[in-house]
Write an enzyme that holds these catalytic residues in place. Structure first.
Site, short mmCIF file in Angstrom:
data_model
loop_
_atom_site.label_atom_id
_atom_site.label_comp_id
_atom_site.label_asym_id
_atom_site.label_seq_id
_atom_site.Cartn_x
_atom_site.Cartn_y
_atom_site.Cartn_z
N GLY A 132 1.77 4.88 2.26
CA GLY A 132 1.59 5.59 3.51
C GLY A 132 2.74 5.38 4.47
N GLY A 133 2.53 5.84 5.69
CA GLY A 133 3.59 5.86 6.69
C GLY A 133 3.97 4.51 7.25
CB ILE A 134 2.37 1.38 8.03
CG1 ILE A 134 1.89 2.14 9.27
CG2 ILE A 134 2.76 -0.06 8.41
CD1 ILE A 134 2.96 2.35 10.34
CD GLU A 180 -4.24 -2.79 -4.27
OE1 GLU A 180 -5.18 -3.35 -3.70
OE2 GLU A 180 -3.10 -2.74 -3.79
N GLY A 182 0.82 -1.20 0.00
CA GLY A 182 0.00 0.00 0.00
C GLY A 182 0.86 1.25 0.00
#
Length: 207
Positions: free
Chosen positions: A110-112, A131, A108
């Site tokens: 983001g920050g993680i 994706e 994905g």
């Protein structure tokens, strides 16, 4: 839903790469739901830009399908990296330690997910079925961590959206990067047949 006619698609506007010698444009970095709309629309208008790479997979539109086009030389929009602090780095290392060599990753944004990717450069024979393909995945390709050698059934990078900085864009024109619509990539049998499919994402708290 577009294919089933539940969401109408009358006119499609899309950015595309220059036409190849066979008369095809590539919708390139983000064909996602656009290909389904192209099949249904009465008119297809393309903004053709040489800064857009010609990608492979189910993302090609033939000149015979195009109603009109306009030329552009604008830079491709870049997406910045999320802010990563010590907490995100610690979580990233913890998650990365659970990912085995030979795993196929869905990453994905983001920050993680990004800190996880930063910790994977010493892994071997990772695959990609995701994706979004961004700068973190590019770094793993360059380091040799991603080879797709153990990925089945398809031994190539797969995704349907590309986002990142300028250096990431030309890489997505390579033959080894397959750009397809979400209805293919999210079919349950396909990830189910992929060995060691591992998803790395994050969730957001909403009030």
């Amino acid at each position: 839903m577009i294919q089933r006619g539940q969401i109408p698609a009358d006119v499609v506007f899309s950015m595309a790469s220059p036409m190849d010698e066979k008369g095809f444009f590539s919708l390139s970095l983000g064909p996602d739901y656009t290909m389904a709309a192209v099949a249904k629309a009465r008119a297809v208008l393309l903004e053709v830009n040489p800064n857009v790479p010609f990608t492979h997979g189910n993302c090609h539109v033939h000149i015979s399908q195009v109603s009109a086009l306009v030329e552009s030389n604008d830079p491709v929009m870049e997406v910045g990296l999320p802010k990563i602090g010590p907490v995100q780095e610690a979580i990233g290392k913890y998650v990365a330690d659970m990912i085995d060599d030979g795993s196929t990753l869905q990453i994905g944004y983001g920050g993680i997910p990004d800190p996880v990717v930063m910790q994977l450069s010493d892994k071997h024979d990772l695959g990609i079925h995701t994706e979004m393909i961004g700068d973190g995945i590019l770094t793993l390709i360059e380091s040799g961590a991603i080879t797709n050698r153990k990925k089945k059934p398809a031994r190539q990078n797969g995704g349907h959206v590309c986002a990142g900085f300028e250096k990431a864009v030309p890489v997505h024109g390579a033959q080894s990067n397959d750009r397809n619509a979400p209805d293919r990539f999210h079919q349950r049998p396909l990830p189910g047949r992929t060995k060691r499919q591992t998803d790395v994402d994050q969730c957001h708290l909403a009030n």
